[in-house]
Design a protein around this motif. Sequence first.
Motif, PDB file in Angstrom:
ATOM      1  N   ILE A 105       0.838  -1.200   0.000  1.00 22.69           N
ATOM      2  CA  ILE A 105       0.000   0.000   0.000  1.00 22.69           C
ATOM      3  C   ILE A 105       0.873   1.249   0.000  1.00 22.69           C
ATOM      4  CG2 ILE A 105      -1.625   1.347   1.395  1.00 22.69           C
ATOM      5  CD1 ILE A 105      -2.783  -1.374   2.331  1.00 22.69           C
ATOM      6  N   GLY A 106       1.921   1.272   0.793  1.00 31.26           N
ATOM      7  CA  GLY A 106       2.812   2.424   0.837  1.00 31.26           C
ATOM      8  C   GLY A 106       3.499   2.674  -0.493  1.00 31.26           C
ATOM      9  N   ALA A 107       3.917   1.614  -1.171  1.00 30.58           N
ATOM     10  CA  ALA A 107       4.562   1.770  -2.475  1.00 30.58           C
ATOM     11  C   ALA A 107       3.592   2.333  -3.502  1.00 30.58           C
ATOM     12  CB  ALA A 107       5.113   0.426  -2.946  1.00 30.58           C
ATOM     13  N   ILE A 108       2.363   1.853  -3.484  1.00 27.96           N
ATOM     14  CA  ILE A 108       1.374   2.331  -4.451  1.00 27.96           C
ATOM     15  C   ILE A 108       1.007   3.782  -4.167  1.00 27.96           C
ATOM     16  CG2 ILE A 108      -1.002   2.033  -5.256  1.00 27.96           C
ATOM     17  CD1 ILE A 108      -0.525  -1.006  -4.907  1.00 27.96           C
ATOM     18  N   ILE A 109       0.836   4.148  -2.908  1.00 30.44           N
ATOM     19  CA  ILE A 109       0.532   5.542  -2.553  1.00 30.44           C
ATOM     20  C   ILE A 109       1.701   6.446  -2.944  1.00 30.44           C
ATOM     21  CG2 ILE A 109       0.095   7.132  -0.635  1.00 30.44           C
ATOM     22  CD1 ILE A 109      -2.290   5.397  -1.372  1.00 30.44           C
ATOM     23  N   GLY A 110       2.919   5.998  -2.724  1.00 36.97           N
ATOM     24  CA  GLY A 110       4.085   6.776  -3.130  1.00 36.97           C
ATOM     25  C   GLY A 110       4.133   6.985  -4.637  1.00 36.97           C
ATOM     26  N   GLU A 111       3.743   5.959  -5.396  1.00 35.01           N
ATOM     27  CA  GLU A 111       3.706   6.102  -6.849  1.00 35.01           C
ATOM     28  C   GLU A 111       2.584   7.034  -7.288  1.00 35.01           C
ATOM     29  OE1 GLU A 111       3.373   2.112  -8.205  1.00 35.01           O
ATOM     30  OE2 GLU A 111       5.494   1.672  -7.910  1.00 35.01           O
ATOM     31  N   ILE A 112       1.479   7.039  -6.583  1.00 31.76           N
ATOM     32  CA  ILE A 112       0.383   7.954  -6.917  1.00 31.76           C
ATOM     33  C   ILE A 112       0.849   9.392  -6.722  1.00 31.76           C
ATOM     34  CG2 ILE A 112      -1.864   8.815  -6.137  1.00 31.76           C
ATOM     35  CD1 ILE A 112      -2.664   5.918  -5.609  1.00 31.76           C
ATOM     36  N   ILE A 113       1.569   9.650  -5.638  1.00 29.43           N
ATOM     37  CA  ILE A 113       1.957  11.021  -5.292  1.00 29.43           C
ATOM     38  C   ILE A 113       3.099  11.532  -6.168  1.00 29.43           C
ATOM     39  CG2 ILE A 113       2.968  12.432  -3.457  1.00 29.43           C
ATOM     40  CD1 ILE A 113       1.354  10.721  -1.482  1.00 29.43           C
TER      41      ILE A 113
ATOM     42  N   GLY B  83       4.641   2.887 -12.824  1.00 33.01           N
ATOM     43  CA  GLY B  83       4.224   1.987 -11.754  1.00 33.01           C
ATOM     44  C   GLY B  83       2.709   1.895 -11.650  1.00 33.01           C
ATOM     45  N   LEU B  84       2.256   1.012 -10.767  1.00 31.02           N
ATOM     46  CA  LEU B  84       0.815   0.788 -10.617  1.00 31.02           C
ATOM     47  C   LEU B  84       0.090   2.007 -10.062  1.00 31.02           C
ATOM     48  CD1 LEU B  84       0.735  -2.865  -9.255  1.00 31.02           C
ATOM     49  CD2 LEU B  84       0.072  -2.078 -11.515  1.00 31.02           C
ATOM     50  N   GLY B  85       0.717   2.704  -9.128  1.00 31.99           N
ATOM     51  CA  GLY B  85       0.092   3.900  -8.572  1.00 31.99           C
ATOM     52  C   GLY B  85      -0.101   4.975  -9.625  1.00 31.99           C
ATOM     53  N   TYR B  86       0.908   5.150 -10.471  1.00 33.77           N
ATOM     54  CA  TYR B  86       0.786   6.128 -11.549  1.00 33.77           C
ATOM     55  C   TYR B  86      -0.312   5.726 -12.520  1.00 33.77           C
ATOM     56  CZ  TYR B  86       1.723   8.697 -15.810  1.00 33.77           C
ATOM     57  OH  TYR B  86       1.582   9.470 -16.935  1.00 33.77           O
ATOM     58  N   LEU B  87      -0.348   4.445 -12.884  1.00 33.13           N
ATOM     59  CA  LEU B  87      -1.401   3.983 -13.796  1.00 33.13           C
ATOM     60  C   LEU B  87      -2.788   4.185 -13.192  1.00 33.13           C
ATOM     61  CD1 LEU B  87       0.125   0.675 -15.191  1.00 33.13           C
ATOM     62  CD2 LEU B  87      -0.161   2.848 -16.382  1.00 33.13           C
ATOM     63  N   LEU B  88      -2.905   3.941 -11.897  1.00 33.25           N
ATOM     64  CA  LEU B  88      -4.184   4.141 -11.221  1.00 33.25           C
ATOM     65  C   LEU B  88      -4.587   5.606 -11.253  1.00 33.25           C
ATOM     66  CD1 LEU B  88      -6.419   2.811  -9.495  1.00 33.25           C
ATOM     67  CD2 LEU B  88      -5.038   3.356  -7.516  1.00 33.25           C
TER      68      LEU B  88
ATOM     69  N   ALA C 101      -7.704   7.153 -13.463  1.00 35.85           N
ATOM     70  CA  ALA C 101      -8.762   7.845 -12.729  1.00 35.85           C
ATOM     71  C   ALA C 101      -8.939   9.267 -13.245  1.00 35.85           C
ATOM     72  CB  ALA C 101      -8.464   7.853 -11.241  1.00 35.85           C
ATOM     73  N   SER C 102      -7.839   9.934 -13.590  1.00 35.79           N
ATOM     74  CA  SER C 102      -7.951  11.311 -14.072  1.00 35.79           C
ATOM     75  C   SER C 102      -8.568  11.374 -15.460  1.00 35.79           C
ATOM     76  CB  SER C 102      -6.584  11.985 -14.074  1.00 35.79           C
ATOM     77  OG  SER C 102      -5.749  11.396 -15.049  1.00 35.79           O
ATOM     78  N   GLN C 103      -8.494  10.289 -16.210  1.00 40.00           N
ATOM     79  CA  GLN C 103      -9.094  10.236 -17.545  1.00 40.00           C
ATOM     80  C   GLN C 103     -10.467   9.559 -17.540  1.00 40.00           C
ATOM     81  OE1 GLN C 103      -6.371   8.456 -20.289  1.00 40.00           O
ATOM     82  NE2 GLN C 103      -4.707   9.828 -19.733  1.00 40.00           N
ATOM     83  N   PHE C 104     -10.992   9.288 -16.353  1.00 35.49           N
ATOM     84  CA  PHE C 104     -12.289   8.623 -16.188  1.00 35.49           C
ATOM     85  C   PHE C 104     -12.338   7.283 -16.925  1.00 35.49           C
ATOM     86  CE2 PHE C 104     -13.238  13.180 -15.741  1.00 35.49           C
ATOM     87  CZ  PHE C 104     -13.672  13.161 -14.426  1.00 35.49           C
ATOM     88  N   ASP C 105     -11.226   6.563 -16.886  1.00 32.39           N
ATOM     89  CA  ASP C 105     -11.117   5.245 -17.516  1.00 32.39           C
ATOM     90  C   ASP C 105     -11.418   4.183 -16.467  1.00 32.39           C
ATOM     91  OD1 ASP C 105     -10.512   3.048 -19.072  1.00 32.39           O
ATOM     92  OD2 ASP C 105      -8.343   3.388 -19.018  1.00 32.39           O
ATOM     93  N   THR C 106     -12.690   3.832 -16.346  1.00 30.59           N
ATOM     94  CA  THR C 106     -13.118   2.886 -15.321  1.00 30.59           C
ATOM     95  C   THR C 106     -12.482   1.515 -15.511  1.00 30.59           C
ATOM     96  OG1 THR C 106     -15.214   4.055 -15.233  1.00 30.59           O
ATOM     97  CG2 THR C 106     -15.132   1.915 -14.174  1.00 30.59           C
TER      98      THR C 106
END
Length: 91
Positions: free
Chosen positions: A22-30, A35-40, A44-49
């Motif tokens: 979870i920490g790795a994915i949150i770090g990639e989101i931020i 990575g998976l966080g970036y892809l997520l 999400a920003s492109q409304f690609d469900t």
Amino acid sequence: ILPSAITWVFAGLRLSVPYALIGAIIGEIIASNRGLGYLLSDAASQFDTGGVFAVLVACIVLGMILNTAVRIAERRLMPWRKVEEMTELAV
């Protein structure tokens, strides 16, 4: 000393592996551009469900693989524990 210490090591691993994922994915989101966080975040920003659910399924599968790896290592490194004890802990 080692048999009693390794029991606590694996207890800590069973608890920390999901939090590390979870920490790795949150770090990639931020702060990442791959990575998976970036892809997520990107999906999400492109409304690609479909993309969001695909990344979530990949995260779930990765979590299951890591959890299984810890269990396999635990069984191999602690052969003195009974199989019944291991199944009771898993349930």
